[in-house]
Design a protein around this motif. Structure first.
Motif, PDB file in Angstrom:
ATOM      1  N   ILE A  24      49.075 -11.331 -76.189  1.00  0.00           N
ATOM      2  CA  ILE A  24      48.713 -12.651 -75.687  1.00  0.00           C
ATOM      3  C   ILE A  24      47.869 -12.531 -74.420  1.00  0.00           C
ATOM      4  O   ILE A  24      46.861 -13.223 -74.250  1.00  0.00           O
ATOM      5  CB  ILE A  24      49.975 -13.490 -75.418  1.00  0.00           C
ATOM      6  N   TYR A  62      50.392 -19.878 -82.515  1.00  0.00           N
ATOM      7  CA  TYR A  62      49.922 -19.602 -81.163  1.00  0.00           C
ATOM      8  C   TYR A  62      48.522 -19.000 -81.132  1.00  0.00           C
ATOM      9  O   TYR A  62      47.874 -18.988 -80.084  1.00  0.00           O
ATOM     10  CB  TYR A  62      50.884 -18.647 -80.447  1.00  0.00           C
ATOM     11  N   VAL A  63      48.067 -18.480 -82.251  1.00  0.00           N
ATOM     12  CA  VAL A  63      46.753 -17.828 -82.323  1.00  0.00           C
ATOM     13  C   VAL A  63      46.009 -18.354 -83.539  1.00  0.00           C
ATOM     14  O   VAL A  63      46.615 -18.614 -84.597  1.00  0.00           O
ATOM     15  CB  VAL A  63      46.898 -16.291 -82.400  1.00  0.00           C
ATOM     16  N   LEU A  72      43.389 -17.833 -78.751  1.00  0.00           N
ATOM     17  CA  LEU A  72      44.633 -18.547 -78.489  1.00  0.00           C
ATOM     18  C   LEU A  72      44.485 -20.020 -78.859  1.00  0.00           C
ATOM     19  O   LEU A  72      43.425 -20.609 -78.688  1.00  0.00           O
ATOM     20  CB  LEU A  72      45.016 -18.433 -77.015  1.00  0.00           C
ATOM     21  N   ILE A  76      49.966 -22.338 -77.127  1.00  0.00           N
ATOM     22  CA  ILE A  76      50.395 -21.274 -76.216  1.00  0.00           C
ATOM     23  C   ILE A  76      50.887 -21.854 -74.898  1.00  0.00           C
ATOM     24  O   ILE A  76      51.682 -21.246 -74.179  1.00  0.00           O
ATOM     25  CB  ILE A  76      49.242 -20.265 -75.980  1.00  0.00           C
TER      26      ILE A  76
END
Length: 260
Positions: A24, A62-63, A72, A76
């Motif tokens: 991340i 989240y991605v 991202l 997130i």
């Protein structure tokens, strides 16, 4: 990771979580989109491990990926929400105030309106430029301060009418505006331009610039300022040097408030 660092980890340390967070953190403002190989290189993970982490983050929402590039997603932000939601206005503003002070080398404060006075709720000093000490909780009359004028200018018309009808506009210096009609004209200009500048009306030798801080619904909830001694330069020079970074800092504080 070195062998000594590995040995220092507690038995409860979850290495896979550390690697997932590293994936991340591989994304930043300079690298908003990365290929699998680039993420692997930035994290030091193998391509196979990187692929597993990225695809897991994609599945969790989240991605995002188009098949080659990864980036991202807004979700997130959930990971930081619990921390941000517990912050007060002074805590949210503090790091932006410190950055502003480091940039312009002048003191910075944040205040809110309480009746006809401004109350300081956060302050980052750089040097003593006032004969009256300022700390959190300090109060000044709103009409003679840059932050006060920003906050007064944001009030509803009926509230402002009542304030101007009752306020005792005392001359704190020979420059202090004490005429209600003139003050109203100034406040109208402040509301239109989005900032206020006060030239030695609170104290001789002190110039101050302030900008509004808007809350999530767009209303003005506070004001942020920088103060400079008149010997720093001409009125226009101080405006040129201090106003742009002040407005930028106010915007960054607002962005963090919206995130909260």
């Amino acid at each position: 990771m070195s062998a000594s660092e590995e040995a220092a980890r507690s038995p409860e340390f979850v290495r896979s979580l550390e690697r997932g967070l590293a994936v991340i953190r591989a994304f930043d403002a300079e690298h908003p989109q990365l290929t699998l190989s680039e993420v692997a290189r930035r994290t030091g993970l193998t391509r196979a491990a990187t692929r597993r982490f990225l695809l897991t983050l994609v599945e969790l929402g989240y991605v995002h990926t188009d098949g080659r590039l990864f980036s991202l997603r807004a979700r997130i932000l959930e990971l930081g929400y619990a921390y941000l939601s517990g912050l007060s206005l002074p805590e949210v503003a503090q790091r932006h105030m410190e950055a502003l002070v480091a940039q312009v080398h002048e003191s910075c404060s944040v205040s809110v309106l309480d009746g006809g006075e401004v109350v300081y709720v956060a302050r980052v000093p750089t040097k003593r430029i006032m004969t009256v000490g300022i700390s959190v909780g300090t109060r000044f009359p709103a009409y003679a301060t840059s932050m006060g004028r920003v906050l007064l200018a944001a009030q509803p018309a009926d509230w402002l009418d009542g304030y101007l009808a009752k306020a005792e506009l005392r001359p704190l210096t020979r420059r202090t505006v004490t005429d209600p009609a003139k003050l109203r004209t100034i406040l109208t200009k402040v509301a239109a331009q989005g900032y206020a500048i006060v030239d030695q009306e609170l104290e001789e030798g002190l110039r101050s610039l302030a900008a509004p801080i808007h809350g999530e619904n767009g209303s003005v909830i506070a004001a942020v300022n920088v103060s400079a001694h008149a010997t720093r330069g001409s009125f226009e020079m101080i405006r040129r040097d201090l106003l742009p970074p002040l407005l930028a800092a106010a915007k960054r504080i607002e962005e963090d408030i919206r995130a909260v």
